[in-house]
Design an enzyme around this catalytic site. Structure first.
Site, short mmCIF file in Angstrom:
data_model
loop_
_atom_site.label_atom_id
_atom_site.label_comp_id
_atom_site.label_asym_id
_atom_site.label_seq_id
_atom_site.Cartn_x
_atom_site.Cartn_y
_atom_site.Cartn_z
N GLN A 37 2.90 10.03 0.94
CA GLN A 37 4.19 9.34 1.04
C GLN A 37 5.12 9.64 -0.14
O GLN A 37 6.31 9.33 -0.09
CB GLN A 37 3.99 7.82 1.16
N GLY A 75 0.83 -1.20 0.00
CA GLY A 75 0.00 0.00 0.00
C GLY A 75 0.86 1.25 0.00
O GLY A 75 2.00 1.22 0.50
N HIS A 90 -2.89 7.62 6.71
CA HIS A 90 -1.88 8.48 6.09
C HIS A 90 -2.52 9.79 5.58
O HIS A 90 -1.89 10.85 5.61
CB HIS A 90 -1.24 7.78 4.89
N CYS A 92 5.59 0.06 7.48
CA CYS A 92 5.22 1.20 6.63
C CYS A 92 6.42 1.55 5.76
O CYS A 92 7.55 1.56 6.26
CB CYS A 92 4.84 2.39 7.50
N LEU A 93 6.19 1.83 4.48
CA LEU A 93 7.29 2.18 3.58
C LEU A 93 7.99 3.47 4.01
O LEU A 93 9.12 3.72 3.62
CB LEU A 93 6.78 2.31 2.14
N HIS A 139 -4.66 1.60 7.53
CA HIS A 139 -3.29 2.16 7.50
C HIS A 139 -3.18 3.27 6.46
O HIS A 139 -2.66 4.36 6.75
CB HIS A 139 -2.30 1.02 7.19
N GLU A 140 -3.69 3.02 5.24
CA GLU A 140 -3.55 4.02 4.17
C GLU A 140 -4.45 5.23 4.41
O GLU A 140 -4.05 6.37 4.16
CB GLU A 140 -3.85 3.39 2.80
ZN LIG Z 1 2.43 3.58 5.63
#
Ligand SMILES: [Zn+2]
Length: 169
Positions: free
Chosen positions: A50, A45, A138, A92-93, A134-135
């Site tokens: 991000q 995701g 963000h 998380c990226l 989660h997304e």
């Molecule tokens: Zn994330």
């Protein structure tokens, strides 16, 4: 096109993202970049903040592109329903190398526009419910560490600060 992924500590990740006024070709180009960047990472995701784009959109693919038809592109997503609770390890990226057990809904229903601007309802349980929460977090400037309490959060924040001081973040 691949875009650099913004890391924890950047203001891009703490600001609330703005609604997308219309799904234009320009918006679709950003979504394509988000998909490329998510697959290359690799991740399941990615949200627009991000990559430094303050718009309410995200992409999710639990198969990381390995299975066709699992890619979700969500524009202006909002929760219709959330229920239950699950506790699983999550990363998380924007926080590479860190994971934690985070409480998330067991089931989530989201309304969003797809890449053609058509309204869709997405229902997810398990990992998909977790990814949706989660997304969408963000888009409100919330990261998984913000959902941790006390020492668990402190440990990660302190390690990131140390990496920042060492110029490794
Ligand atoms: Zn994330």
């Amino acid at each position: 096109m691949l875009r650099p992924i913004v890391r924890y500590g950047s203001h891009d990740l703490t600001a609330a993202a703005q609604p997308v006024a219309e799904v234009t070709d320009e918006v679709r180009a950003i979504l394509d970049d988000m998909v490329d960047t998510m697959y290359a990472a690799p991740g399941i995701g990615l949200a627009a903040p991000q990559i430094g784009v303050p718009l309410r959109m995200c992409v999710i693919d639990l198969s990381v592109g390995k299975r066709g038809g699992e890619l979700l592109t969500l524009v202006n997503p909002e929760f219709v329903e959330r229920s239950g609770m699950q506790l699983e390890e999550e990363g998380c990226l924007s926080l590479p190398g860190f994971t934690a057990t985070v409480a998330r809904p067991a089931r989530a229903v989201v309304r969003a526009l797809d890449r053609s601007g058509t309204e869709r309802i997405i229902e997810g349980t398990g990992l998909l419910a977790r990814a949706l929460q989660h997304e969408l977090d963000h888009l409100d400037g919330t990261l998984f560490v913000d959902r941790l309490r006390g020492i668990k959060r402190e440990v990660i924040v302190r390690k990131v600060r140390k990496l920042q001081r060492q110029g490794k973040w």
